[in-house]
Design a protein around this motif. Structure first.
Motif, PDB file in Angstrom:
ATOM      1  N   PHE A 101      -8.531  -5.226   5.454  1.00 48.31           N
ATOM      2  CA  PHE A 101      -7.614  -4.207   5.958  1.00 48.31           C
ATOM      3  C   PHE A 101      -8.301  -3.345   7.014  1.00 48.31           C
TER       4      PHE A 101
ATOM      5  N   ASN B 189      -4.253   6.085  -0.739  1.00 48.00           N
ATOM      6  CA  ASN B 189      -3.273   5.042  -1.029  1.00 48.00           C
ATOM      7  C   ASN B 189      -3.814   4.079  -2.084  1.00 48.00           C
TER       8      ASN B 189
ATOM      9  N   SER C 158       0.852  -1.180   0.000  1.00 42.30           N
ATOM     10  CA  SER C 158       0.000   0.000   0.000  1.00 42.30           C
ATOM     11  C   SER C 158       0.895   1.239   0.000  1.00 42.30           C
ATOM     12  N   HIS C 159       0.657   2.136  -0.961  1.00 39.31           N
ATOM     13  CA  HIS C 159       1.543   3.304  -1.107  1.00 39.31           C
ATOM     14  C   HIS C 159       0.756   4.484  -1.667  1.00 39.31           C
TER      15      HIS C 159
ATOM     16  N   ILE D 107      -5.189   2.634   6.809  1.00 41.38           N
ATOM     17  CA  ILE D 107      -4.668   2.930   5.474  1.00 41.38           C
ATOM     18  C   ILE D 107      -5.335   4.199   4.953  1.00 41.38           C
TER      19      ILE D 107
ATOM     20  N   GLU E 140      -0.848   7.424  -3.890  1.00 39.85           N
ATOM     21  CA  GLU E 140      -1.343   7.296  -5.257  1.00 39.85           C
ATOM     22  C   GLU E 140      -0.373   7.856  -6.297  1.00 39.85           C
TER      23      GLU E 140
ATOM     24  N   GLN F  11      -2.756   0.164  -4.165  1.00 42.89           N
ATOM     25  CA  GLN F  11      -2.116  -1.098  -3.842  1.00 42.89           C
ATOM     26  C   GLN F  11      -1.438  -1.698  -5.065  1.00 42.89           C
TER      27      GLN F  11
END
Length: 304
Positions: A272, A280, A30-31, A276, A33, A282
């Protein structure tokens, strides 16, 4: 994409070879966008938020191929310049390091060529009936020696950084095969770079690689969240349960010894928590481990 709250993959043997796979995990990352994530060959997550195309990309015969490497499309630099004085091919990439960062991430999209596969086949033909014995000997050579042999033959894609003392070897990208391009990343220490205009040299054998994209990112790695998913089921084409062969990194392997062998692997999508961030995204990577053996059956005598 998830289907009925499951991720599904098919691992299949579609070539004339034996395939042995002993691990098939998914890594969910997860980071933010506006970023991309890549996994380097050491298993480290590298993020990129400002990928820069090279301001120049000069081949062995001084052809500027920067335009070829700007985006991922059907254009490739083929490492096919001819020079009778050398068996290697190269491209020198120049990047503007405007902030003077002391570290960078080289990102390429590339694959091995069908030509390299053909050359290897012609090489093994010379062994004839002796090939099986030769191959068995090769299997007992240490990994370090095999890597050195591969580098001596310019099979990987070697990366060099220009320093005040000349070109310094950094690392290499291992072979990925000719069937599909891969996104490859390499973190590079730039403290010894000759100037702010970072110069990177990529070296390999004649037409061993095809590269369609190259960039450098000078930003720091972002904080990301990773989740490891183990497979929940693995069923082969005959209905057999092969989960134990793929579940752990051990001596038990999924053996696919015939063309047409396949396994459908499923993973349950995790629930999840609310930590988060909404912005974010994935990225999912497959972490597998194994090897293949080409089937080479030459009925003729060795060509010594």
């Amino acid at each position: 994409k998830a289907v009925n709250k499951q991720y599904k993959l098919k691992i299949a043997n579609e070539l004339k070879e034996f395939q042995f796979t002993n691990l098939a995990d998914l890594l969910l990352i997860s980071h933010p966008e506006n970023s991309n994530v890549y996994i380097d060959k050491y298993g480290c997550v590298q993020t990129a938020t400002a990928q820069q195309s090279p301001v120049s990309a000069v081949s062995l015969n001084h052809f500027d191929c920067a335009g070829i490497l700007e985006k991922k499309d059907d254009k490739f630099f083929l490492f096919n310049d001819y020079d009778s004085r050398t068996s290697v091919n190269l491209v020198i990439l120049t990047f503007e390091n405007k902030q003077g960062s002391d570290k960078g991430k080289l990102i390429i999209n590339a694959k091995n060529s069908v030509w390299s596969d053909y050359v290897f086949g012609k090489f093994t033909e010379l062994f004839g009936t002796y090939y099986t014995k030769y191959y068995e000997k090769q299997k007992h050579i240490s990994a370090e020696k095999q890597i050195k042999q591969s580098l001596d033959q310019d099979i990987p894609l070697s990366v060099y950084l220009e320093t005040e003392q000349g070109w310094q070897f950094v690392d290499f990208f291992p072979v990925v095969g000719p069937l599909a391009t891969r996104d490859l990343v390499m973190a590079i220490d730039l403290t010894k770079a000759k100037s702010k205009n970072v110069r990177i040299k990529l070296v390999t054998g004649f037409m061993f690689w095809e590269m369609g994209y190259a960039a450098m990112d000078f930003t720091d790695n972002l904080t990301v969240r990773t989740t490891l998913l183990k497979p929940s089921s693995a069923i082969d084409e005959k209905g057999n349960d092969m989960l134990s062969a793929l579940y752990n990194d051990d001596d038990l392997r999924l053996e696919q010894l015939s063309v047409g062998n396949e396994v459908i692997v499923k993973y349950d999508v995790p629930q999840f928590d609310n930590n988060i961030k909404d912005d974010n995204i994935q990225t999912i990577c497959l972490h597998s481990k194994g090897y293949s053996e080409k089937i080479m059956d030459y009925p003729f005598k060795p060509d010594w």
